[in-house]
Design an enzyme around this catalytic site. Structure first.
Site, PDB file in Angstrom:
ATOM      1  N   GLY A  55       0.814  -1.198   0.000  1.00 48.89           N
ATOM      2  CA  GLY A  55       0.000   0.000   0.000  1.00 48.89           C
ATOM      3  C   GLY A  55       0.850   1.251   0.000  1.00 48.89           C
ATOM      4  CD1 TRP A  87       1.983   3.627   7.004  1.00 52.15           C
ATOM      5  CD2 TRP A  87       1.824   3.546   9.229  1.00 52.15           C
ATOM      6  NE1 TRP A  87       3.014   2.826   7.470  1.00 52.15           N
ATOM      7  CE2 TRP A  87       2.932   2.764   8.841  1.00 52.15           C
ATOM      8  CE3 TRP A  87       1.518   3.655  10.589  1.00 52.15           C
ATOM      9  CZ2 TRP A  87       3.739   2.099   9.754  1.00 52.15           C
ATOM     10  CZ3 TRP A  87       2.333   2.989  11.503  1.00 52.15           C
ATOM     11  CH2 TRP A  87       3.425   2.217  11.074  1.00 52.15           C
ATOM     12  CD  GLU A 161      -5.296   3.250   8.839  1.00 53.41           C
ATOM     13  OE1 GLU A 161      -4.159   3.362   9.331  1.00 53.41           O
ATOM     14  OE2 GLU A 161      -6.282   3.912   9.229  1.00 53.41           O
ATOM     15  CG  HIS A 187      -4.010  -3.647   6.129  1.00 46.77           C
ATOM     16  ND1 HIS A 187      -3.547  -2.669   5.294  1.00 46.77           N
ATOM     17  CD2 HIS A 187      -3.509  -3.336   7.361  1.00 46.77           C
ATOM     18  CE1 HIS A 187      -2.797  -1.814   5.966  1.00 46.77           C
ATOM     19  NE2 HIS A 187      -2.754  -2.206   7.221  1.00 46.77           N
TER      20      HIS A 187
END
Length: 387
Positions: A55, A87, A161, A187
């Site tokens: 990601g 993040w 997320e 995830h």
């Protein structure tokens, strides 16, 4: 551990899919990746899917694609509106492409960007918004999209997320010009490592395909508008048109991803059942601020913020959780402005970020998984009550 932060979602199907790839002898990007890209894009009703190795790489390649767009590319010094909580790799690609970040506070209850601050954050240099749906809970993506369209801004939606969350009947990860997903171990689906970019824009799709593999032309469709073929096949086989990366995924990851994608609706349903119990047990207790659901959360985890007015001691609560064998951690990456790396950034803070600081200093999260967690959630409630 009695209550883990993360848990495997693999079954025999994923192991069999990996065995088939190993038996084929083809491990690097190939037919499994192409199939997973089509299936994943189809699940979300999008035209193009580009798989990458994480990601984080999805955010990097998406940012790069906007910098090489033929019309109105992002340029160094352009400004981007971002939330104060996310993040690290929401932000790093923006810094790496010379963009200036304008940090906006979050709503303390949803933990998503406070859209009431967007007008204040806008300047003549603003070119993009990067909304992040925090931990499964949809941001106000409809409002953000309308605001961006009204002001000619790009939207890079970081949905790493919040896979399978919904807002007004529409999946998150579909509101942006580019939309990113993560398939990390913890995830919503896991391919070991892996990520995906979704878009409806053909040029952006082609740019992402080239950028993920050295800036090469090899993976581009024959009718791409990115370049004109020359006569020499000898040269064309190794032609580079962009300063790209090698962030290609593996066939093993894609084969697993296809299995996991088929299970995603069931995973999400189980997560939402756990969320309903968590909400029921914590409802009405103003000692704890829990994440208010906006739209339909895909419930990555359960956040708890200690209400400042009660002066609770977070370190003592952490000790009680450890003693009860309950895993916990910081909310996403906390308030990003509190990290040492900010010394390398060009940025401004729009107004106060007191909510992000409160979440950073008084918050934590515990895990949610796609199976029944009734005993774990009940023990969490009991431990907090005893404390």
């Amino acid at each position: 551990m009695f209550y883990e932060l993360a848990a495997s979602t693999w079954g025999e199907e994923e192991k069999a899919a990996m065995a088939d790839v190993i038996a084929s002898g083809r491990y690097t990007m190939g037919e499994q990746v192409l199939a997973f890209e089509r299936e994943f894009a189809g699940y979300f009703g999008m035209d193009h899917g580009i798989m990458v190795n994480s990601g984080s790489s999805a955010n990097l390649v998406a940012t790069a694609a906007l910098a090489y767009k033929s019309d109105r590319p992002l340029q160094r010094g352009d400004e981007v509106i971002v939330p104060a909580i996310s993040w690290a790799t929401t932000y790093h690609p923006l810094q790496q492409y010379g963009l200036k970040l304008r940090f906006v506070d979050v709503d303390l209850e949803t933990l998503n960007i406070d859209v009431a601050q967007l007008e204040r954050a806008l300047t003549p240099s603003t070119r993009m918004i990067v909304p992040v749906s925090i931990l499964g809970n949809p941001a106000a993506l409809d409002i953000i999209r309308d605001f961006a369209d009204a002001h000619g801004l790009y939207v890079l939606e970081d949905n790493c997320e919040s896979m399978d969350a919904e807002l007004a009947g529409r999946k998150t990860g579909t509101f942006g010009d580019l939309n990113t997903f993560s398939f990390f171990f913890s995830h919503h689906i896991s391919t070991m490592e892996g990520g995906m970019i979704l878009t409806r824009d053909r040029e952006l799709s082609d740019l992402c395909r080239s950028l993920r593999a050295h800036g090469w032309t090899r993976d581009l469709p024959a009718d791409t508008a990115l370049y004109q073929r020359k006569s020499s096949d000898h040269f064309e086989a190794y032609r580079f048109i962009l300063p790209g990366y090698n962030v290609r995924p593996l066939e093993l990851e894609a084969a697993v991803g296809r299995c996991q994608l088929a299970k995603l609706p069931g995973f999400t349903a189980a997560r939402r059942r756990n969320l309903a119990l968590f909400q029921e047990l914590f409802a009405g207790d103003d000692r704890f601020i829990i994440q208010r659901e906006h739209g339909k959360s895909s419930s990555f985890c359960f956040t708890v913020i200690l209400n400042p007015k009660h002066s609770l001691d977070r370190e003592k609560i952490f000790a009680a959780l450890k003693e009860a064998d309950i895993g916990f951690r910081i909310i996403t990456g906390g308030c990003f402005l509190r990290h040492d790396v900010m010394k390398y950034y060009d940025y401004e803070v729009v107004g106060s970020i007191e909510n992000a600081i409160t979440a950073h200093e008084l918050g934590f999260f515990v895990g949610n998984h796609p199976f029944d967690l009734t005993p774990q959630i009940v023990r969490l409630r009991e431990v907090l009550d005893r404390f």
